[in-house]
Design a protein around this motif. Structure first.
Motif, mmCIF file in Angstrom:
data_model
loop_
_atom_site.group_PDB
_atom_site.id
_atom_site.type_symbol
_atom_site.label_atom_id
_atom_site.label_comp_id
_atom_site.label_asym_id
_atom_site.label_seq_id
_atom_site.Cartn_x
_atom_site.Cartn_y
_atom_site.Cartn_z
ATOM 1 N N UNK A 193 49.082 -47.107 -31.721
ATOM 2 C CA UNK A 193 49.146 -46.581 -30.308
ATOM 3 C C UNK A 193 47.858 -47.144 -29.637
ATOM 4 N N UNK A 194 48.028 -48.300 -28.787
ATOM 5 C CA UNK A 194 46.963 -48.630 -28.009
ATOM 6 C C UNK A 194 47.383 -47.897 -26.476
ATOM 7 N N UNK A 195 46.201 -47.661 -25.722
ATOM 8 C CA UNK A 195 46.191 -46.932 -24.712
ATOM 9 C C UNK A 195 44.754 -47.386 -23.817
ATOM 10 N N UNK A 196 45.104 -47.512 -22.593
ATOM 11 C CA UNK A 196 43.910 -47.958 -21.580
ATOM 12 C C UNK A 196 43.842 -46.500 -20.465
ATOM 13 N N UNK A 197 42.644 -46.278 -20.474
ATOM 14 C CA UNK A 197 42.601 -44.855 -19.625
ATOM 15 C C UNK A 197 42.115 -45.229 -18.301
ATOM 16 N N UNK A 198 42.617 -44.443 -17.249
ATOM 17 C CA UNK A 198 42.452 -44.452 -16.104
ATOM 18 C C UNK A 198 40.860 -43.911 -15.926
ATOM 19 N N UNK A 199 39.917 -44.669 -15.583
ATOM 20 C CA UNK A 199 38.512 -44.354 -15.439
ATOM 21 C C UNK A 199 38.119 -43.133 -14.537
ATOM 22 N N UNK A 200 38.790 -43.469 -13.307
ATOM 23 C CA UNK A 200 38.585 -42.159 -12.493
ATOM 24 C C UNK A 200 39.007 -40.892 -12.847
ATOM 25 N N UNK A 201 40.037 -40.885 -13.700
ATOM 26 C CA UNK A 201 40.605 -39.472 -14.079
ATOM 27 C C UNK A 201 39.758 -39.155 -15.289
ATOM 28 N N UNK A 202 39.207 -40.017 -15.833
ATOM 29 C CA UNK A 202 38.053 -39.502 -17.220
ATOM 30 C C UNK A 202 36.833 -39.163 -16.391
ATOM 31 N N UNK A 203 36.422 -39.730 -15.428
ATOM 32 C CA UNK A 203 35.127 -39.509 -14.549
ATOM 33 C C UNK A 203 35.354 -38.161 -14.016
ATOM 34 N N UNK A 204 36.412 -37.736 -13.315
ATOM 35 C CA UNK A 204 36.747 -36.551 -12.705
ATOM 36 C C UNK A 204 36.714 -35.453 -13.874
ATOM 37 N N UNK A 205 37.229 -35.752 -14.854
ATOM 38 C CA UNK A 205 37.276 -34.610 -15.946
ATOM 39 C C UNK A 205 35.808 -34.380 -16.593
ATOM 40 N N UNK A 206 35.004 -35.486 -16.568
ATOM 41 C CA UNK A 206 33.824 -35.163 -17.183
ATOM 42 C C UNK A 206 32.846 -34.438 -16.185
ATOM 43 N N UNK A 207 33.286 -34.568 -14.864
ATOM 44 C CA UNK A 207 32.329 -33.902 -13.746
ATOM 45 C C UNK A 207 32.939 -32.423 -13.658
ATOM 46 N N UNK A 208 34.073 -32.037 -14.166
ATOM 47 C CA UNK A 208 34.604 -30.976 -13.844
ATOM 48 C C UNK A 208 34.608 -29.862 -15.353
ATOM 49 N N UNK A 209 33.848 -30.339 -16.383
ATOM 50 C CA UNK A 209 33.225 -29.625 -17.452
ATOM 51 C C UNK A 209 33.081 -28.049 -17.110
ATOM 52 N N UNK A 256 41.700 -31.431 -14.585
ATOM 53 C CA UNK A 256 42.250 -32.888 -14.033
ATOM 54 C C UNK A 256 42.560 -33.593 -15.417
ATOM 55 N N UNK A 257 43.665 -33.870 -15.571
ATOM 56 C CA UNK A 257 44.419 -34.378 -16.742
ATOM 57 C C UNK A 257 43.833 -35.906 -16.903
ATOM 58 N N UNK A 258 43.509 -36.416 -18.016
ATOM 59 C CA UNK A 258 43.247 -37.882 -18.313
ATOM 60 C C UNK A 258 44.286 -38.645 -18.297
ATOM 61 N N UNK A 259 44.668 -39.725 -17.352
ATOM 62 C CA UNK A 259 45.764 -40.460 -17.258
ATOM 63 C C UNK A 259 45.532 -41.973 -17.698
ATOM 64 N N UNK A 260 46.596 -42.342 -18.453
ATOM 65 C CA UNK A 260 46.511 -43.732 -18.850
ATOM 66 C C UNK A 260 47.221 -44.743 -17.943
ATOM 67 N N UNK A 261 46.875 -45.981 -18.007
ATOM 68 C CA UNK A 261 47.083 -46.916 -16.986
ATOM 69 C C UNK A 261 48.320 -47.763 -17.710
ATOM 70 N N UNK A 262 48.318 -47.854 -18.792
ATOM 71 C CA UNK A 262 49.160 -48.712 -20.024
ATOM 72 C C UNK A 262 49.148 -48.381 -21.376
ATOM 73 N N UNK A 263 50.208 -48.406 -21.952
ATOM 74 C CA UNK A 263 50.103 -48.054 -23.496
ATOM 75 C C UNK A 263 51.119 -49.029 -24.003
ATOM 76 N N UNK A 264 50.706 -49.272 -25.171
ATOM 77 C CA UNK A 264 51.526 -50.293 -26.297
ATOM 78 C C UNK A 264 51.588 -49.503 -27.662
ATOM 79 N N UNK A 265 52.622 -49.696 -28.115
ATOM 80 C CA UNK A 265 53.141 -49.042 -29.561
ATOM 81 C C UNK A 265 53.553 -50.469 -30.396
ATOM 82 N N UNK A 266 52.894 -50.238 -31.483
ATOM 83 C CA UNK A 266 53.322 -51.299 -32.657
ATOM 84 C C UNK A 266 53.429 -50.755 -34.276
ATOM 85 N N UNK A 267 54.418 -51.493 -34.502
ATOM 86 C CA UNK A 267 54.613 -50.978 -36.056
ATOM 87 C C UNK A 267 54.653 -52.276 -36.854
ATOM 88 N N UNK A 268 53.857 -52.189 -38.166
ATOM 89 C CA UNK A 268 53.722 -53.310 -39.047
ATOM 90 C C UNK A 268 54.819 -53.200 -40.110
#
Length: 418
Positions: free
Chosen positions: A378-394, A405-417
């Motif tokens: 499972x590959x995901x790219x994280x929305x940097x703004x939500x990550x920084x907001x969460x880090x500042x609100x610890x 503040x939830x950490x949101x993703x901008x895209x997600x890929x799912x693969x199976x070998x």
């Protein structure tokens, strides 16, 4: 107990990725965007869209893309997800792949630096006639076949276009990729060539037809090993786009008559960190030249655009089932010049305040990761703004995932070998 823990991690990751929400623009794969890199710089499954022979490197993979295709339906929209299967049928027949519902165009992280006008840096696939095609058809079917060093890719789309229910579009495309082996000082080289054409019919205007919508693509990719831990790549791509529709009462408005040429050259150096991952740095230059309004020679507009992009990314496995990624890209040089026939001088819209191309001061930082459990990734790219907001609100006792503040993703890929 260890296996049960891994299954729990996967369930949590899947639930999180599918509930946090993703961006509404079709993106490249999450791994590349997290690294802020180009598909030509690091080994990644999306190279098959340029070099069909590369399906041989990703045999027996089920590939699901959960990011939406641009109509803002979001996760779970049921009609925007896309994907396919790469299946090895043995040495006698080769490897085949089938993908369905691929969007007509996609964007990479570089699009935030350059705007929508740069095609090869921001789109490594796009519709016939160029990324600006206003009546593009999303792909119904992509078929691949590869054996030994040769790969072929057939693309077919036949549906109502995004430009309106009255316009019907059909697209056919054929491309080939060839592994050419060692050449000069490079121990790996490959080339690709492709042609895509679209046909339009306006059913509400006496069956008006286009006057030529097509793209011709080609390129090369070469790699050399500098030492056991370092390798270098050089690459180049070129594309010619034509988009011509009639005016008058054909149902296509005033008509469009545009030709465009894009040329991309670049290189990168990759340093492997034992078996844990790698650090990659790259530099790419693109030139775009276009002419629009060719149906009126006295009002032809010429456009020339130049871009130089630097990027760096790191990928590292934290343990057997978790991988982290981060990347940074910067526009070192970014200019666009245009002039209409009869104009006294060229203008530079990239310097205009508020212009989408005015991005030389921009930088694109990305972060993401993978969770690997047995044959699932499972590959995901994280929305940097939500990550920084969460880090500042610890706050003590809450942690970064529960700080309000939830950490949101901008895209997600799912693969199976398999």
């Amino acid at each position: 107990m260890k296996f049960e823990n891994k299954k729990w991690v996967l369930r949590v990751a899947l639930a999180g990725a599918l509930s946090l929400g993703v961006a509404s623009v079709a993106k490249a794969d999450a791994r590349l965007d997290s690294l802020a890199t180009d598909v030509r710089q690091v080994d990644d499954i999306d190279i098959i869209w340029l070099y069909p022979n590369q399906i041989l490197s990703y045999k027996n993979t089920v590939d699901f893309r959960l990011n939406p295709s641009g109509n803002a339906s979001g996760v779970g929209g049921s009609n925007t997800e896309w994907g396919g299967v790469i299946h090895d049928l043995g040495d006698d027949f080769g490897t085949i792949a089938t993908y369905v519902n691929r969007p007509s165009a996609e964007t990479t992280g570089t699009s935030t630096l350059l705007g929508a006008n740069r095609n090869l840096l921001t789109n490594y696939w796009q519709p016939a006639g160029g990324a600006g095609n206003p009546v593009a058809t999303s792909s119904n079917l992509d078929l691949f076949w590869a054996k030994s060093d040769l790969g072929l890719h057939l693309n077919y789309a036949d549906n109502l276009t995004d430009g309106g229910a009255a316009v019907q579009g059909q697209t056919w495309g054929l491309s080939a990729g060839l592994n050419t082996g060692a050449f000069m000082s490079f121990n790996q080289t490959q080339i690709h060539l492709g042609y895509t054409e679209q046909w339009l019919t306006n059913t509400a205007a006496n069956g008006g037809h286009d006057q030529g919508i097509y793209s011709i693509t080609g390129g090369f990719l070469a790699q050399t090993d500098l030492n056991p831990n370092d390798s270098a790549r050089v690459y180049g791509d070129a594309e010619f786009d034509a988009f011509h529709t009639p005016g008058n009462n054909s149902g296509f408005g005033a008509g469009v008559n545009t030709n465009a040429t894009e040329i991309l050259v670049g290189g990168s150096i990759k340093h492997n960190i034992a078996s844990r991952g790698f650090v990659n740095t790259g530099l790419a230059f693109e030139y775009d030249g276009s002419q629009s309004g060719l149906n009126n020679p006295n009002a032809v507009t010429n456009n020339n655009m130049y871009s130089l992009i630097w990027n760096a990314g790191v990928e590292s496995s934290l343990n057997s089932f978790l991988t982290a990624r981060a990347g940074l890209a910067k526009a070192i040089y970014n200019r666009a010049y245009s002039a209409t026939a009869g104009a006294a001088s060229w203008t530079d819209p990239s310097l205009n305040a508020g212009n989408a191309i005015n991005a030389n001061k921009n930088v694109s930082f990305n972060i993401g990761g993978s969770i690997n459990v047995e044959n699932w990734t499972l590959d995901s790219n994280i929305n940097v703004t939500t990550l920084e907001n969460s880090l500042q609100a610890i706050a003590p006792g809450t942690g970064i995932m529960f700080a309000g503040t939830a950490i949101a993703t901008t895209e997600t890929d799912l693969r199976y070998k398999f």
